[in-house]
Design a protein around this motif. Structure first.
Motif, PDB file in Angstrom:
ATOM      1  N   HIS A   4      19.883 -25.166 -46.316  1.00 45.93           N
ATOM      2  CA  HIS A   4      20.447 -25.274 -44.962  1.00 45.93           C
ATOM      3  C   HIS A   4      21.720 -26.115 -44.976  1.00 45.93           C
ATOM      4  CE1 HIS A   4      16.056 -24.868 -43.533  1.00 45.93           C
ATOM      5  NE2 HIS A   4      16.670 -23.746 -43.176  1.00 45.93           N
ATOM      6  N   LEU A   5      21.653 -27.244 -45.655  1.00 46.67           N
ATOM      7  CA  LEU A   5      22.787 -28.165 -45.671  1.00 46.67           C
ATOM      8  C   LEU A   5      24.003 -27.553 -46.352  1.00 46.67           C
ATOM      9  CD1 LEU A   5      20.880 -31.499 -46.297  1.00 46.67           C
ATOM     10  CD2 LEU A   5      21.957 -30.734 -44.165  1.00 46.67           C
ATOM     11  N   ASP A   6      23.771 -26.710 -47.334  1.00 46.05           N
ATOM     12  CA  ASP A   6      24.888 -26.021 -47.979  1.00 46.05           C
ATOM     13  C   ASP A   6      25.569 -25.068 -46.988  1.00 46.05           C
ATOM     14  OD1 ASP A   6      26.514 -25.119 -50.299  1.00 46.05           O
ATOM     15  OD2 ASP A   6      25.444 -23.242 -49.911  1.00 46.05           O
ATOM     16  N   GLU A  57      12.203 -34.749 -33.969  1.00 42.87           N
ATOM     17  CA  GLU A  57      12.242 -35.239 -35.355  1.00 42.87           C
ATOM     18  C   GLU A  57      13.176 -34.377 -36.207  1.00 42.87           C
ATOM     19  OE1 GLU A  57       7.750 -37.148 -35.743  1.00 42.87           O
ATOM     20  OE2 GLU A  57       8.022 -34.983 -35.979  1.00 42.87           O
ATOM     21  N   ARG A  58      13.117 -33.065 -36.035  1.00 40.76           N
ATOM     22  CA  ARG A  58      14.009 -32.176 -36.789  1.00 40.76           C
ATOM     23  C   ARG A  58      15.461 -32.443 -36.421  1.00 40.76           C
ATOM     24  NH1 ARG A  58      11.922 -26.608 -35.263  1.00 40.76           N
ATOM     25  NH2 ARG A  58      10.467 -27.660 -33.902  1.00 40.76           N
ATOM     26  N   LYS A  90      20.691 -34.755 -37.723  1.00 44.98           N
ATOM     27  CA  LYS A  90      21.784 -35.682 -37.384  1.00 44.98           C
ATOM     28  C   LYS A  90      22.061 -36.614 -38.550  1.00 44.98           C
ATOM     29  CE  LYS A  90      21.188 -35.548 -32.409  1.00 44.98           C
ATOM     30  NZ  LYS A  90      20.529 -36.130 -31.245  1.00 44.98           N
ATOM     31  N   GLU A  91      20.995 -37.104 -39.160  1.00 48.02           N
ATOM     32  CA  GLU A  91      21.162 -38.032 -40.282  1.00 48.02           C
ATOM     33  C   GLU A  91      21.753 -37.336 -41.511  1.00 48.02           C
ATOM     34  OE1 GLU A  91      18.710 -41.564 -42.461  1.00 48.02           O
ATOM     35  OE2 GLU A  91      18.137 -40.853 -40.470  1.00 48.02           O
ATOM     36  N   SER A  93      14.203 -32.230 -55.337  1.00 46.24           N
ATOM     37  CA  SER A  93      15.353 -31.365 -55.624  1.00 46.24           C
ATOM     38  C   SER A  93      15.578 -30.310 -54.539  1.00 46.24           C
ATOM     39  CB  SER A  93      15.188 -30.693 -56.984  1.00 46.24           C
ATOM     40  OG  SER A  93      14.049 -29.872 -56.988  1.00 46.24           O
ATOM     41  N   PHE A  94      14.739 -30.325 -53.504  1.00 55.05           N
ATOM     42  CA  PHE A  94      14.834 -29.331 -52.435  1.00 55.05           C
ATOM     43  C   PHE A  94      15.333 -29.887 -51.112  1.00 55.05           C
ATOM     44  CE2 PHE A  94      10.875 -27.902 -54.834  1.00 55.05           C
ATOM     45  CZ  PHE A  94      11.589 -27.094 -55.710  1.00 55.05           C
ATOM     46  N   VAL A  95      15.098 -31.180 -50.888  1.00 49.84           N
ATOM     47  CA  VAL A  95      15.449 -31.809 -49.611  1.00 49.84           C
ATOM     48  C   VAL A  95      16.054 -33.188 -49.853  1.00 49.84           C
ATOM     49  CG1 VAL A  95      13.639 -30.594 -48.288  1.00 49.84           C
ATOM     50  CG2 VAL A  95      13.133 -32.822 -49.302  1.00 49.84           C
ATOM     51  N   PRO A  96      16.871 -33.679 -48.910  1.00 47.86           N
ATOM     52  CA  PRO A  96      17.402 -35.039 -49.037  1.00 47.86           C
ATOM     53  C   PRO A  96      16.274 -36.080 -49.021  1.00 47.86           C
ATOM     54  CG  PRO A  96      18.630 -33.798 -47.402  1.00 47.86           C
ATOM     55  CD  PRO A  96      17.429 -32.972 -47.756  1.00 47.86           C
ATOM     56  N   GLU A  97      16.584 -37.241 -49.555  1.00 41.75           N
ATOM     57  CA  GLU A  97      15.590 -38.314 -49.682  1.00 41.75           C
ATOM     58  C   GLU A  97      14.924 -38.667 -48.354  1.00 41.75           C
ATOM     59  OE1 GLU A  97      15.518 -42.946 -51.206  1.00 41.75           O
ATOM     60  OE2 GLU A  97      17.081 -41.613 -51.974  1.00 41.75           O
TER      61      GLU A  97
END
Length: 160
Positions: free
Chosen positions: A16-18, A48-49, A54-55, A142-146
């Motif tokens: 998603h972020l890409d 929450e999503r 946003k973060e 490796s799939f989602v941010p920390e």
């Protein structure tokens, strides 16, 4: 040009972020439309999503996070935006996304859907797969941010 990238984002993944990053580089304004699907129980609430989005997208100054329920065509009208972005990972995505694009076009002839092909390293990645791995205590780093990984672990453990 302004675009909407709609989805459930439960959770937001690197895939998603890409797409968000690439949209932010190509378009003036990007609205992330977080779907509140009342018929589905997600891992995260809409709020929450939205907070996680946003973060994880704070570095993109032309990205807005918003939620909607109901029809995407109505959300688009409210946002005064007629261009949708949809990510495609595989041929199976194309069939579903084409159907949705045609329905949205029928609901509002002004709506155009642009398809963005996932990068090869994200072709296999989906929120459902990430949730399944996390539920079985697998490594999702490796799939989602920390921050997403941390919040998922808290949810699954019940530490909310």
């Amino acid at each position: 040009m302004k675009v909407i990238y709609p989805g459930s984002f439960d959770p937001v993944t690197y895939g998603h972020l890409d797409i968000i990053k690439r949209c932010s580089e190509k378009f003036d304004d990007v609205i992330i439309g977080v779907l509140n699907n009342v018929s589905k129980k997600g891992l995260f609430t809409v709020e929450e999503r939205m907070n996680l989005l946003k973060e994880t997208t704070s570095q993109f100054k032309n990205v807005e996070i918003s939620s909607f329920s109901g029809l995407l065509a109505d959300f688009a009208k409210d946002k005064k935006c007629s261009t949708m972005i949809r990510g495609l990972r595989a041929v199976s995505d194309y069939e579903y996304e084409m159907q949705m694009a045609l329905v949205n076009k029928k609901l509002d002839p002004e709506i155009e859907t642009l398809f963005m092909v996932s990068r090869s390293e994200y072709v296999y990645l989906s929120s459902s797969i990430v949730k399944e791995i996390a539920l079985h205590n697998g490594n999702i780093s490796s799939f989602v941010p920390e921050i997403v990984e941390k919040e998922m672990k808290n949810k699954i453990r019940g530490d909310f």
